[in-house]
Design an enzyme around this catalytic site. Structure first.
Site, PDB file in Angstrom:
ATOM      1  CD  GLU A 259      -9.206   2.029   6.815  1.00 51.58           C
ATOM      2  OE1 GLU A 259      -8.736   1.438   7.820  1.00 51.58           O
ATOM      3  OE2 GLU A 259      -8.512   2.691   6.032  1.00 51.58           O
ATOM      4  CG  HIS A 277      -5.245   0.554   7.151  1.00 43.08           C
ATOM      5  ND1 HIS A 277      -6.020   1.540   7.692  1.00 43.08           N
ATOM      6  CD2 HIS A 277      -3.954   0.959   7.340  1.00 43.08           C
ATOM      7  CE1 HIS A 277      -5.249   2.504   8.187  1.00 43.08           C
ATOM      8  NE2 HIS A 277      -3.993   2.160   7.983  1.00 43.08           N
TER       9      HIS A 277
END
Length: 524
Positions: A259, A277
């Protein structure tokens, strides 16, 4: 008046909770250098994810009593350093449970009704009604992997959609499942039978790559897969390949192996919904997290015990010094038990002897449960909430004391009862070393550290030699060996300490050997 630093932006209601109890310094842009210079002024600090509370910061925090994370994860806090310096670390695990569960349901609905691609189509000036035929959730089967706090909330919401629910969670009992109205099954059965599958387990060595090509290919046609837990549980390379081959499958992801998500071929697919997220990101969750941790800080400022301690319960200094050597013992015993017991734990019996008695044993029980439960649950288990979480899981905790006039000042004996088997282990602290002194009532005295194996076998000539030969064949060197037996030719227990981790293939090879009943590899 005591001072509390709010080092990141939190909801105003959290700050309001503290007003009147402390001088609140709100500095959400404080730099690491400024934090190091000023941290010794504060009794408490509240952070989110921006501010890093490192060991350097903690060791300069001479007046700090509590570090509060307005959220769940504490990756930005050196918890061990805080423990070493007697500083409590708290978080707000309950603040995001409903928020994440709702996001999981949102992804399920988006995929079952093809909302995301239908939205894109309309905004592109098209009207493709026949392309977006959807699927009702009513009477469909939801498969939940991990029935912790968030998984349980997803189940409640799925029930409102009249879904049937099956769960895979090795640590949930039948009694707890009945109360929740779900059916326990195997991972393979869940994957093969779920119309919708949602993941709510932590990322551990055991769960990394839990869902890869083999599992994905076992899923039903038109099935939906959701992951709002942790990236890495699903193998994304395998996921892309399978989704290209089976466009009828649908996947919703909020978390990723790396990420932020960059250069991923998943973004090219219509049968995938991706969010950045944000499952825990709602105004309500942020508000609740701020209020929860502010109340925790206030409790500590008032000399009370907070509820969400992540490192150690508060005890008086005299009791702490008395228990200090035994915290490490409970830690090691908990680590052994979680690696050696079968799933579906029903009861833990903990017997204390010697100078550990009365109220002094309570922090040790909680520390043991924390070590035992933390590796298997998605939400953090701490010394304060360990008992209530064990109760939620349907695990009966029995504590007792005995007067034992032996050569040890104190011992802790734990009996773990599962649906399938039972194991008893007893330990002590001897010459400042943490030791196991018996396993299933077989006398063994061995320090607890490194890589080990517990081997049950029939005590016949040549059996020990076979064990040594197999380990030698795999170039695994034995550093120490202890054997306990009750009678010649009967069942015996051996504990071996080795110089490297014992692979699963070696465990299997040992278990295939005649006269060896079971092998449990342990890493401490």
């Amino acid at each position: 008046m005591q001072k509390v630093l709010v080092a990141d932006k939190i909801n105003d209601q959290g700050v309001e909770v503290l007003e009147g109890s402390a001088e609140v310094v709100f500095d959400p842009t404080i730099t690491p250098e400024e934090l190091l210079e000023t941290i010794d002024q504060y009794t408490g600090i509240i952070v989110r994810s921006r501010t890093k509370v490192t060991r350097d910061v903690i060791e300069k925090a001479k007046n700090l009593k509590i570090i509060a994370r307005a959220g769940v994860g504490v990756d930005n806090i050196d918890v061990q350093a805080a423990t070493d310096n007697g500083i409590l670390v708290v978080n707000a695990p309950q603040s995001t449970s409903i928020t994440v569960a709702e996001h999981a349901m949102g992804l399920i609905l988006a995929l079952s009704r093809k909302i995301a691609i239908a939205d894109a189509s309309v905004k592109d000036g098209k009207w493709e009604k026949s392309r977006f035929m959807g699927m009702e959730l009513r009477n469909k089967t939801l498969g939940v992997i991990g029935m912790g706090r968030i998984g349980s909330q997803v189940v409640k919401r799925a029930k409102a959609f009249e879904m049937d629910v099956i769960v895979y969670d090795p640590y949930i009992t039948e009694e707890t499942a009945d109360e929740l109205g779900v059916r326990i099954t195997t991972l393979e059965d869940l994957i093969e039978n779920a119309d919708v599958m949602t993941i709510h387990v932590p990322l551990t060595p055991e769960t990394k790559g839990l869902i890869s090509k083999e599992q994905l290919n076992q899923m039903k046609d038109n099935a939906i897969l959701i992951n709002c837990a942790r990236g890495g549980i699903i193998n994304e390379e395998d996921l892309y390949e399978v989704l290209k081959e089976r466009p009828e499958l649908k996947v919703g992801l909020d978390v990723y192996e790396n990420e932020p998500l960059e250069d991923s071929p998943l973004v090219e697919l219509d049968n995938v919904v991706l969010t950045p997220h944000i499952a825990a990101s709602t105004k309500e969750a942020q508000r609740d997290a701020a209020i929860i941790v502010a109340k925790e800080v206030k409790e500590v400022l008032n000399g009370n015990t907070p509820s969400n301690v992540l490192n150690m319960p508060v005890v008086d200094s005299e009791t702490f010094q008395k228990l200090k050597p035994y915290f490490k013992l409970t830690e090691k015993l908990g680590q052994i038990l979680v690696q050696t017991t079968s799933p579906n734990v029903k009861e833990l019996k903990i017997i204390y002897s010697g100078k550990i008695s009365g109220r002094a044993k309570e922090p040790l029980t909680r520390e043991l449960l924390k070590e035992f439960l933390n590796p298997i649950l998605n939400e953090p288990v701490n010394s304060v909430n360990a008992k209530s979480i064990a109760k939620q899981r349907g695990i009966v905790i029995t504590e007792g004391e005995i007067d034992k006039n032996g050569k040890y000042d104190a011992t802790i004996k734990i009996d773990v009862i599962t649906d399938d088997d039972e194991i008893t282990i007893e330990g002590t602290v001897e010459n400042d070393e943490v030791c196991v002194i018996s396993i299933d009532d077989y006398d063994i005295n061995l320090t607890l550290e490194g890589n080990m194996a517990i081997i049950k076998y029939i005590d016949l000539p040549g059996t020990i030699g076979k064990i040594g030969q197999i380990l030698g064949d795999y170039e695994i060197n034995i550093g120490e060996m202890k054997v306990g037996r009750l009678s010649e030719g009967g069942e015996a227990v051996m504990v071996v300490k080795v110089d490297q981790e014992i692979p699963e293939e070696v465990v299997e090879k040992l278990e295939e050997t005649p006269d060896i009943e079971s092998v449990k590899a342990i890493k401490l």
